[in-house]
Design an enzyme around this catalytic site. Structure first.
Site, PDB file in Angstrom:
ATOM      1  N   PRO A   2      19.640  33.937  17.083  1.00  0.00           N
ATOM      2  CG  PRO A   2      19.647  35.075  18.979  1.00  0.00           C
ATOM      3  CD  PRO A   2      18.997  33.889  18.445  1.00  0.00           C
ATOM      4  CD  GLU A   3      22.132  32.115  11.750  1.00  0.00           C
ATOM      5  OE1 GLU A   3      22.973  32.137  10.964  1.00  0.00           O
ATOM      6  OE2 GLU A   3      21.194  31.657  11.456  1.00  0.00           O
ATOM      7  CE  LYS A  58      26.252  31.294  15.467  1.00  0.00           C
ATOM      8  NZ  LYS A  58      25.696  30.141  15.378  1.00  0.00           N
ATOM      9  NE  ARG A 279      21.624  22.293  13.870  1.00  0.00           N
ATOM     10  CZ  ARG A 279      22.254  23.613  14.088  1.00  0.00           C
ATOM     11  NH1 ARG A 279      21.712  24.533  13.386  1.00  0.00           N
ATOM     12  NH2 ARG A 279      23.345  23.679  14.750  1.00  0.00           N
TER      13      ARG A 279
END
Length: 292
Positions: A2-3, A58, A279
């Site tokens: 979730p961003e 967020k 990442r």
DNA sequence: CACTTGACCTGTCCGC
DNA sequence: TGCGGACAGGTCAAGT
């Protein structure tokens, strides 16, 4: 995952479902998911009425008429799902439903709030997410809220402001700067990769080495991607669902994210996956060139 | 101080 | 088939 667009989609859903709902009971199975004491929960949550639902970065905020709020961070695999008791019964009867998830609670359910004729489920497979109850006026004093950067879609947030903020991290890679929540709020791995592809910038390029004109393009690409993602209800790669348990459709619009070994939609070159800022990072090796 | 890496967790996938 | 290990990625603490 979730961003900003995913949390905003949940917020919009909850804002339609929760106001004026009264919280009748609370259940939790994992103290790190909901660390408040039983005494606080009884004093400020049970019997409280929900007055509104907000988002900052967020983080989701559910305001109560006790002057307390539920502060919620979904981290990677968190879900907030509203389900009426009637819908819940249909699952038991084997009726298909558009929801991505089945009967609740399931084994990832960490917290259940009982409302009037409905329940609100906080599910979190990896247990990184949390919700906590605190006085509404104290939220702004949390370290995270004091340090977090501006909202990237705020009307007053301009390209000039964006470039200034990025230059706080001028010696690091542009991807690390975009992911830094103290620089700008709400960008995560998906929308960092998508925005950088849009601006034809290599994620490992140092911020100080990128011309202002390119950063300006990055600003508009970032805003475009975030707005489109909100319109599409966010990105469902694996876990993410909205407040009704339904998936978001941005992934079918994604240009590079999770598209390794597929052609770049701009030039046809095969998209590659590498590692930047710790990442998984997706780039088009022809469109996004590392200079110097 | 500026920046990078590891820990927090569980489920899935890949190679042996 | 089972098993070990890598990987997923938001944020904070610890390390360089």
């Amino acid at each position: 995952m979730p961003e900003l667009p995913e949390v905003e989609t949940v917020r919009i859903g909850l804002a339609n479902l929760l106001p004026n709902q009264k919280i009748k009971a609370v259940w939790s199975d994992w103290s790190k998911s909901f660390p408040n004491s039983q005494a606080d929960i009884e004093a400020f949550l049970i019997g409280a009425k929900i007055t509104g639902v907000r988002r900052r970065a967020k983080v989701l905020l559910i305001d109560l008429d006790t002057a307390y709020s539920l502060v919620i961070h979904l981290k990677m695999t968190g879900q907030i799902v509203f389900r009426s008791d009637d819908d819940q019964l249909r699952f038991g009867a084997g009726h298909p439903n558009e929801s991505l998830i089945g009967r609740l609670p399931d084994k990832s359910t960490r917290v259940v709030l009982t409302l009037d004729g409905a329940k609100l489920f906080f599910n979190d497979q990896r247990k990184f997410g949390w919700m906590r109850l605190m006085p509404t006026v104290e939220i702004e004093n949390l370290d995270f809220f004091k340090k977090v950067g501006p909202e990237p879609l705020a009307a007053e947030f301009t390209a000039t402001h964006f470039i200034e903020r990025l230059h706080r991290r001028k010696n690091t890679t542009i991807k690390a700067a975009l992911l830094d929540q103290t620089v700008i709020a709400g960008i995560g791995n998906i929308y960092a990769d998508e925005s950088l592809w849009g601006a034809k910038i290599h994620p490992a390029q140092r911020v100080s080495e990128i011309p202002a004109a390119k950063l300006k393009t990055l600003f508009s690409e970032m805003q475009y991607v975030l707005k489109l993602a909100i319109e599409k209800g966010g990105s469902t790669d694996k876990n993410y669902v909205n407040a009704e348990g339904k998936r978001g459709s941005y992934m079918s619009f994604a240009r590079v994210f999770r598209r390794e070994n597929l052609p770049c939609p701009r030039c046809g070159t095969t998209i590659i996956k590498s590692r930047v800022a710790g990442r998984g990072t997706h780039t088009c090796p022809a469109c996004q060139i590392l200079t110097k």
